[in-house]
Write a protein that holds these residues in place. Sequence first.
Motif, PDB file in Angstrom:
ATOM      1  N   MET A  62       0.844  -1.179   0.000  1.00  0.00           N
ATOM      2  CA  MET A  62       0.000   0.000   0.000  1.00  0.00           C
ATOM      3  C   MET A  62       0.886   1.237   0.000  1.00  0.00           C
ATOM      4  SD  MET A  62      -2.785   1.025   2.852  1.00  0.00           S
ATOM      5  CE  MET A  62      -4.042   2.131   2.381  1.00  0.00           C
ATOM      6  N   ALA A  63       0.490   2.241  -0.770  1.00  0.00           N
ATOM      7  CA  ALA A  63       1.256   3.485  -0.839  1.00  0.00           C
ATOM      8  C   ALA A  63       0.632   4.528   0.075  1.00  0.00           C
ATOM      9  CB  ALA A  63       1.292   4.009  -2.265  1.00  0.00           C
ATOM     10  N   CYS A  64       1.478   5.324   0.697  1.00  0.00           N
ATOM     11  CA  CYS A  64       1.049   6.408   1.577  1.00  0.00           C
ATOM     12  C   CYS A  64       1.339   7.737   0.900  1.00  0.00           C
ATOM     13  CB  CYS A  64       1.799   6.344   2.897  1.00  0.00           C
ATOM     14  SG  CYS A  64       1.491   4.850   3.820  1.00  0.00           S
ATOM     15  N   LYS A  65       0.448   8.686   1.088  1.00  0.00           N
ATOM     16  CA  LYS A  65       0.626  10.031   0.551  1.00  0.00           C
ATOM     17  C   LYS A  65       1.354  10.854   1.604  1.00  0.00           C
ATOM     18  CE  LYS A  65      -2.407  13.101  -1.990  1.00  0.00           C
ATOM     19  NZ  LYS A  65      -3.822  13.454  -2.166  1.00  0.00           N
ATOM     20  N   VAL A  66       2.477  11.458   1.240  1.00  0.00           N
ATOM     21  CA  VAL A  66       3.263  12.239   2.190  1.00  0.00           C
ATOM     22  C   VAL A  66       3.563  13.629   1.622  1.00  0.00           C
ATOM     23  CG1 VAL A  66       4.339  10.208   3.237  1.00  0.00           C
ATOM     24  CG2 VAL A  66       5.473  11.331   1.330  1.00  0.00           C
ATOM     25  N   LEU A  67       3.738  14.585   2.541  1.00  0.00           N
ATOM     26  CA  LEU A  67       4.166  15.926   2.149  1.00  0.00           C
ATOM     27  C   LEU A  67       5.681  15.924   2.026  1.00  0.00           C
ATOM     28  CD1 LEU A  67       2.012  18.133   4.565  1.00  0.00           C
ATOM     29  CD2 LEU A  67       1.497  17.448   2.219  1.00  0.00           C
ATOM     30  N   VAL A  68       6.177  16.610   1.019  1.00  0.00           N
ATOM     31  CA  VAL A  68       7.618  16.680   0.775  1.00  0.00           C
ATOM     32  C   VAL A  68       8.132  18.035   1.243  1.00  0.00           C
ATOM     33  CG1 VAL A  68       9.417  16.581  -0.989  1.00  0.00           C
ATOM     34  CG2 VAL A  68       7.381  15.136  -1.205  1.00  0.00           C
ATOM     35  N   ASP A  69       9.197  18.029   2.009  1.00  0.00           N
ATOM     36  CA  ASP A  69       9.812  19.262   2.489  1.00  0.00           C
ATOM     37  C   ASP A  69      10.309  20.068   1.290  1.00  0.00           C
ATOM     38  OD1 ASP A  69      11.366  21.270   3.681  1.00  0.00           O
ATOM     39  OD2 ASP A  69      12.178  19.923   5.190  1.00  0.00           O
ATOM     40  N   VAL A  70       9.901  21.334   1.203  1.00  0.00           N
ATOM     41  CA  VAL A  70      10.291  22.157   0.056  1.00  0.00           C
ATOM     42  C   VAL A  70      11.794  22.414   0.011  1.00  0.00           C
ATOM     43  CG1 VAL A  70       8.037  23.259  -0.225  1.00  0.00           C
ATOM     44  CG2 VAL A  70       9.764  24.336   1.218  1.00  0.00           C
ATOM     45  N   HIS A  71      12.493  22.215   1.129  1.00  0.00           N
ATOM     46  CA  HIS A  71      13.947  22.383   1.124  1.00  0.00           C
ATOM     47  C   HIS A  71      14.640  21.174   0.509  1.00  0.00           C
ATOM     48  CE1 HIS A  71      13.736  26.085   3.370  1.00  0.00           C
ATOM     49  NE2 HIS A  71      12.871  25.497   4.188  1.00  0.00           N
ATOM     50  N   VAL A  72      13.958  20.040   0.499  1.00  0.00           N
ATOM     51  CA  VAL A  72      14.506  18.830  -0.124  1.00  0.00           C
ATOM     52  C   VAL A  72      14.240  18.856  -1.623  1.00  0.00           C
ATOM     53  CG1 VAL A  72      14.351  16.315  -0.214  1.00  0.00           C
ATOM     54  CG2 VAL A  72      14.277  17.482   1.991  1.00  0.00           C
ATOM     55  N   ASP A  73      13.012  19.194  -2.020  1.00  0.00           N
ATOM     56  CA  ASP A  73      12.647  19.274  -3.438  1.00  0.00           C
ATOM     57  C   ASP A  73      11.550  20.325  -3.601  1.00  0.00           C
ATOM     58  OD1 ASP A  73      11.801  18.980  -6.069  1.00  0.00           O
ATOM     59  OD2 ASP A  73      12.034  16.807  -6.035  1.00  0.00           O
ATOM     60  N   PRO A  74      11.910  21.536  -4.014  1.00  0.00           N
ATOM     61  CA  PRO A  74      10.919  22.618  -4.107  1.00  0.00           C
ATOM     62  C   PRO A  74       9.855  22.404  -5.181  1.00  0.00           C
ATOM     63  CG  PRO A  74      13.079  23.365  -4.861  1.00  0.00           C
ATOM     64  CD  PRO A  74      13.251  21.978  -4.332  1.00  0.00           C
ATOM     65  N   ASP A  75      10.080  21.494  -6.113  1.00  0.00           N
ATOM     66  CA  ASP A  75       9.115  21.259  -7.185  1.00  0.00           C
ATOM     67  C   ASP A  75       8.141  20.127  -6.883  1.00  0.00           C
ATOM     68  OD1 ASP A  75      10.260  23.275  -8.807  1.00  0.00           O
ATOM     69  OD2 ASP A  75      11.827  21.874  -9.424  1.00  0.00           O
ATOM     70  N   LEU A  76       8.359  19.391  -5.822  1.00  0.00           N
ATOM     71  CA  LEU A  76       7.529  18.242  -5.482  1.00  0.00           C
ATOM     72  C   LEU A  76       6.825  18.507  -4.160  1.00  0.00           C
ATOM     73  CD1 LEU A  76       6.808  15.318  -6.311  1.00  0.00           C
ATOM     74  CD2 LEU A  76       8.752  14.570  -4.936  1.00  0.00           C
ATOM     75  N   LEU A  77       5.487  18.613  -4.178  1.00  0.00           N
ATOM     76  CA  LEU A  77       4.745  18.937  -2.967  1.00  0.00           C
ATOM     77  C   LEU A  77       4.207  17.702  -2.253  1.00  0.00           C
ATOM     78  CD1 LEU A  77       2.767  22.087  -4.146  1.00  0.00           C
ATOM     79  CD2 LEU A  77       4.902  21.965  -2.849  1.00  0.00           C
ATOM     80  N   VAL A  78       3.734  16.721  -3.029  1.00  0.00           N
ATOM     81  CA  VAL A  78       3.156  15.508  -2.459  1.00  0.00           C
ATOM     82  C   VAL A  78       3.741  14.321  -3.211  1.00  0.00           C
ATOM     83  CG1 VAL A  78       1.001  14.228  -2.076  1.00  0.00           C
ATOM     84  CG2 VAL A  78       1.020  16.713  -1.895  1.00  0.00           C
ATOM     85  N   ALA A  79       4.011  13.246  -2.486  1.00  0.00           N
ATOM     86  CA  ALA A  79       4.546  12.033  -3.105  1.00  0.00           C
ATOM     87  C   ALA A  79       3.842  10.814  -2.530  1.00  0.00           C
ATOM     88  CB  ALA A  79       6.051  11.930  -2.846  1.00  0.00           C
ATOM     89  N   TYR A  80       3.760   9.774  -3.338  1.00  0.00           N
ATOM     90  CA  TYR A  80       3.262   8.481  -2.865  1.00  0.00           C
ATOM     91  C   TYR A  80       4.467   7.615  -2.572  1.00  0.00           C
ATOM     92  CZ  TYR A  80      -1.487   9.663  -4.164  1.00  0.00           C
ATOM     93  OH  TYR A  80      -2.726  10.242  -4.223  1.00  0.00           O
ATOM     94  N   VAL A  81       4.496   7.057  -1.374  1.00  0.00           N
ATOM     95  CA  VAL A  81       5.636   6.258  -0.929  1.00  0.00           C
ATOM     96  C   VAL A  81       5.119   4.903  -0.473  1.00  0.00           C
ATOM     97  CG1 VAL A  81       7.528   6.133   0.741  1.00  0.00           C
ATOM     98  CG2 VAL A  81       6.831   8.345  -0.174  1.00  0.00           C
ATOM     99  N   PRO A  82       5.740   3.807  -0.925  1.00  0.00           N
ATOM    100  CA  PRO A  82       5.320   2.499  -0.419  1.00  0.00           C
ATOM    101  C   PRO A  82       5.456   2.449   1.102  1.00  0.00           C
ATOM    102  CG  PRO A  82       6.800   2.248  -2.283  1.00  0.00           C
ATOM    103  CD  PRO A  82       6.809   3.706  -1.911  1.00  0.00           C
ATOM    104  N   GLU A  83       4.436   1.923   1.753  1.00  0.00           N
ATOM    105  CA  GLU A  83       4.404   1.903   3.216  1.00  0.00           C
ATOM    106  C   GLU A  83       5.644   1.241   3.799  1.00  0.00           C
ATOM    107  OE1 GLU A  83       1.261   0.710   6.745  1.00  0.00           O
ATOM    108  OE2 GLU A  83       0.707   0.453   4.659  1.00  0.00           O
ATOM    109  N   GLU A  84       6.154   0.213   3.149  1.00  0.00           N
ATOM    110  CA  GLU A  84       7.337  -0.480   3.679  1.00  0.00           C
ATOM    111  C   GLU A  84       8.603   0.374   3.600  1.00  0.00           C
ATOM    112  OE1 GLU A  84       6.644  -1.956  -0.582  1.00  0.00           O
ATOM    113  OE2 GLU A  84       5.398  -1.724   1.201  1.00  0.00           O
ATOM    114  N   ASN A  85       8.573   1.478   2.848  1.00  0.00           N
ATOM    115  CA  ASN A  85       9.731   2.375   2.758  1.00  0.00           C
ATOM    116  C   ASN A  85       9.694   3.494   3.800  1.00  0.00           C
ATOM    117  OD1 ASN A  85      10.579   0.847   0.635  1.00  0.00           O
ATOM    118  ND2 ASN A  85      10.256   2.412  -0.920  1.00  0.00           N
ATOM    119  N   LEU A  86       8.600   3.586   4.559  1.00  0.00           N
ATOM    120  CA  LEU A  86       8.501   4.607   5.605  1.00  0.00           C
ATOM    121  C   LEU A  86       9.133   4.075   6.883  1.00  0.00           C
ATOM    122  CD1 LEU A  86       4.840   5.820   5.064  1.00  0.00           C
ATOM    123  CD2 LEU A  86       6.943   6.957   4.350  1.00  0.00           C
TER     124      LEU A  86
END
Length: 78
Positions: A1-25
């Motif tokens: 299952m993928a989780c929707k996460v907010l991306v820190d703008v200091h890490v990537d200013p062009d990416l606001l939301v990302a889907y991340v596999p739950e096992e990678n969190l």
Amino acid sequence: MACKVLVDVHVDPDLLVAYVPEENLLAPDGPNKGRFDHPYLSFLFYGMDAIGDFIPIKQLREKYNRPQHEVPPIDEDA
């Protein structure tokens, strides 16, 4: 299952939301109170409490079945 996460703008200013596999969190070993900036913070959270945790808005609490944020009582004997 993928989780929707907010991306820190200091890490990537062009990416606001990302889907991340739950096992990678991963949960941090300890508190991570470093800087986190995102344009959606003011829409999703009321702010931060005294220990630096974000206080979610009512809609997020209801969606994820979380209790209302309460400030812990001050231990006057400490």
